[in-house]
Design an enzyme around this catalytic site. Structure first.
Site, PDB file in Angstrom:
ATOM      1  N   HIS A   1       0.836  -1.202   0.000  1.00 43.27           N
ATOM      2  CA  HIS A   1       0.000   0.000   0.000  1.00 43.27           C
ATOM      3  C   HIS A   1       0.874   1.255   0.000  1.00 43.27           C
ATOM      4  O   HIS A   1       0.691   2.157  -0.839  1.00 43.27           O
ATOM      5  CB  HIS A   1      -0.896  -0.031   1.242  1.00 43.27           C
ATOM      6  CG  HIS A   1      -1.789   1.162   1.386  1.00 43.27           C
ATOM      7  ND1 HIS A   1      -3.122   1.133   1.055  1.00 43.27           N
ATOM      8  CD2 HIS A   1      -1.548   2.424   1.847  1.00 43.27           C
ATOM      9  CE1 HIS A   1      -3.659   2.314   1.294  1.00 43.27           C
ATOM     10  NE2 HIS A   1      -2.724   3.115   1.781  1.00 43.27           N
ATOM     11  N   GLU A   2       1.823   1.317   0.919  1.00 47.22           N
ATOM     12  CA  GLU A   2       2.682   2.511   1.008  1.00 47.22           C
ATOM     13  C   GLU A   2       3.607   2.614  -0.198  1.00 47.22           C
ATOM     14  O   GLU A   2       3.963   3.722  -0.631  1.00 47.22           O
ATOM     15  CB  GLU A   2       3.480   2.489   2.308  1.00 47.22           C
ATOM     16  CG  GLU A   2       2.636   2.481   3.580  1.00 47.22           C
ATOM     17  CD  GLU A   2       1.631   3.619   3.662  1.00 47.22           C
ATOM     18  OE1 GLU A   2       1.881   4.692   3.044  1.00 47.22           O
ATOM     19  OE2 GLU A   2       0.599   3.453   4.332  1.00 47.22           O
TER      20      GLU A   2
ATOM     21  N   HIS B   1       1.900   4.589  -2.847  1.00 45.73           N
ATOM     22  CA  HIS B   1       2.072   6.032  -2.644  1.00 45.73           C
ATOM     23  C   HIS B   1       3.448   6.479  -3.136  1.00 45.73           C
ATOM     24  O   HIS B   1       3.595   7.504  -3.812  1.00 45.73           O
ATOM     25  CB  HIS B   1       1.947   6.368  -1.154  1.00 45.73           C
ATOM     26  CG  HIS B   1       0.553   6.364  -0.626  1.00 45.73           C
ATOM     27  ND1 HIS B   1      -0.445   7.169  -1.135  1.00 45.73           N
ATOM     28  CD2 HIS B   1      -0.014   5.665   0.404  1.00 45.73           C
ATOM     29  CE1 HIS B   1      -1.560   6.974  -0.446  1.00 45.73           C
ATOM     30  NE2 HIS B   1      -1.337   6.055   0.482  1.00 45.73           N
TER      31      HIS B   1
ATOM     32  N   GLU C   1      -4.445   8.215  -2.780  1.00 48.29           N
ATOM     33  CA  GLU C   1      -4.885   6.949  -2.214  1.00 48.29           C
ATOM     34  C   GLU C   1      -5.250   5.947  -3.296  1.00 48.29           C
ATOM     35  O   GLU C   1      -5.109   4.734  -3.105  1.00 48.29           O
ATOM     36  CB  GLU C   1      -6.072   7.183  -1.282  1.00 48.29           C
ATOM     37  CG  GLU C   1      -6.485   5.978  -0.465  1.00 48.29           C
ATOM     38  CD  GLU C   1      -5.447   5.543   0.558  1.00 48.29           C
ATOM     39  OE1 GLU C   1      -5.584   4.425   1.094  1.00 48.29           O
ATOM     40  OE2 GLU C   1      -4.497   6.314   0.825  1.00 48.29           O
TER      41      GLU C   1
END
Length: 506
Positions: free
Chosen positions: A266-267, A270, A296
């Site tokens: 997830h990170e 980003h 996001e």
């Protein structure tokens, strides 16, 4: 051709923006260090350091000279979309910041510095009362922000604009009113289906081997380790300290594999966005996500549309089994795929499945708007949280740590932030729909671990633009349509109807 006067002013404005960007990234260094390395006794002094930097940033954003130049160029014809976006952004920032004050900016930074430390201790002790005095001050500060900045319909609008420009609370409610019934119906249908066994995800997964897998996944996704790093913290995040310095963090649980694995992916999503900006945007305020909802979308895309897809499960599972032969004994790619997509209403947002995740955001959105409107007292948050959790998710926290203290956002002054997570899911689904249309062999590439074409598509269509185009405009440019809940609801229904063998709705 740009008139000579305007050209000179544009260059001067670019230099002023460069100063703001450098100061902002210096502040980010101190904030990153506070979350990863700062000893407890250093908190008060760090809050003063952050307050000083916040004051300098405020001075730079509200200097009369910057205001005069940005105001003059705001109506001028400019040579490129980048120049236009930069002028408009600085003009908006000047107008907003000028309605606040340097004293306010420093006061806010000082409060956030100590509030984050208080939240971390309260979370460790599972004791909301330790954080309650700070939450009261943070809510008062948010109301003061709204009153100073101004709003048309309700105070939450003024805060939302900071994270999702050009979006209103009314528009969010319309989105949630469309999402909630569809998500709730799908969740209810899934709960009536045969359950999925995910027990093997809770076996022993040594941290050192988890870290090796995470780093291999980051590399596979395209993360540039020479321009970023991975660290450990209580709450995962991604932050940019420079054009070639993007930091991500995760947290580890040796008895639950999903936390670090999917959290890091997830990170990384980003971070890939931050590492993919057009070089022409370097050291400008446009070298940033155009909105947090759009940002996001990149993390949710990689975490769910890629890492939790069946084709990718077939590719990555042999690698996982090599690292964890004991814990994954008797498991095959299909069992793995089903387990990591198990739908089960739960307490923790960052560990929620992609079906019920929206309900977690709706819970926070309702509490935040009530706090801002004055219909909810900050001291009443734990009870209100538990009540909404039962209503929306059918589960209630047993303690504050797994309830109202689980997220850092309020402690960092981020009231208005949470709705962007739900918007991220919508953007991600709509972008995925367009990616499938433009690359019919997309899933076949995932199945062999070839993620380079996917990253290249994102770089070309989304990443390189940074904050040049507003999120809504970028969505139209990429997909030809305005943002809609339909692609996300269609995606969820198709995926989980197949996964759980659901009967068609009558």
């Amino acid at each position: 051709m740009l008139p000579q006067t305007n050209e000179s002013q544009l260059k001067e404005l670019q230099e002023l923006d460069r100063r703001i960007t450098r100061l902002t990234r210096m502040k980010a260094v101190l904030e990153w260090d506070q979350e990863t390395n700062l000893p407890p006794d250093g908190v008060l002094e760090r809050s003063e350091q952050l307050a000083l930097l916040e004051g300098l940033i405020y001075e730079a954003k509200t200097s009369p000279h910057l205001g005069a130049i940005s105001t003059g160029l705001h109506e001028a014809t400019l040579p490129s979309d980048i120049d236009r976006a930069l002028v408009d952004r600085l003009f908006r920032d000047f107008q907003r910041a000028s309605k606040l004050s340097q004293e306010f900016a420093e006061r806010r930074a000082r409060l956030v510095g100590v509030a984050q430390s208080a939240w971390a201790q309260a979370r460790r002790d599972s004791d909301f009362q330790q954080f309650a005095p700070y939450l009261r001050q943070l809510v008062d500060l948010a109301r003061e922000t709204a009153d100073r900045v101004g709003y048309t319909e309700e105070p939450y609008d003024a805060l939302l604009t900071e994270y999702e420009p050009f979006t209103t609370t009314r528009e969010l409610r319309q989105v949630f009113d469309e999402l909630e019934p569809g998500v709730s119906r799908l969740t209810a249908r899934i709960q009536e289906a045969d359950p999925i066994d995910a027990s093997f995800l809770y076996k022993k997964y040594p941290r050192d081997r988890q870290e090796a897998v995470v780093r291999e996944m980051m590399n596979l996704l395209g993360f540039d380790s020479r321009a970023g790093r991975l660290d450990t913290t209580a709450h995962p995040f991604c932050t940019t300290l420079g054009g070639r310095d993007v930091r991500i963090t995760t947290r580890w649980d040796e008895n639950f594999f999903n936390m670090a694995f999917f959290g890091a992916i997830h990170e990384t999503g980003h971070a890939l966005y931050e590492q993919g900006f057009d070089p022409r945007l370097a050291e400008t305020s446009l070298a940033a996500g155009t909105s947090l909802g759009l940002h996001e979308s990149q993390s949710r895309f990689w975490e769910n549309m890629v890492a939790r897809s069946r084709p990718f499960a077939e590719y990555c599972f042999p690698l996982l089994r090599r690292h964890f032969p004991e814990s994954l004994a008797g498991v095959d790619p299909e069992k793995w795929y089903r387990a990591v997509n198990k739908v089960e209403p739960s307490l923790i947002r960052v560990e929620a499945d992609e079906v019920t995740y929206t309900l977690h955001i709706l819970l926070r959105f309702r509490l935040e708007t009530a706090l801002l409107n004055g219909t909810l007292n900050p001291d009443e948050v734990p009870g209100a949280w538990n009540e909404l959790s039962q209503k929306l998710l059918g589960v209630q926290p047993e303690n504050d740590a797994e309830g109202c203290l689980q997220d850092i956002h309020w402690a960092m002054g981020g009231i208005g932030y949470f709705p962007t997570y739900a918007l991220g899911n919508l953007y991600a689904a709509q972008f995925t729909e367009r990616l499938r249309q433009s690359s019919p062999d997309w899933e076949a590439q995932l199945q062999i671990g070839n993620l380079a074409p996917t990253l290249a598509w994102l770089r070309t269509n989304i990443h390189r633009h940074g904050a040049v185009y507003p999120a809504g405009e970028l969505c139209r440019r990429v997909t030809g349509q305005p943002l809609s809940a339909r692609p996300f609801l269609t995606y969820l229904t198709q995926k989980y109807s197949e996964l759980y063998a659901l009967k068609p709705e009558v």
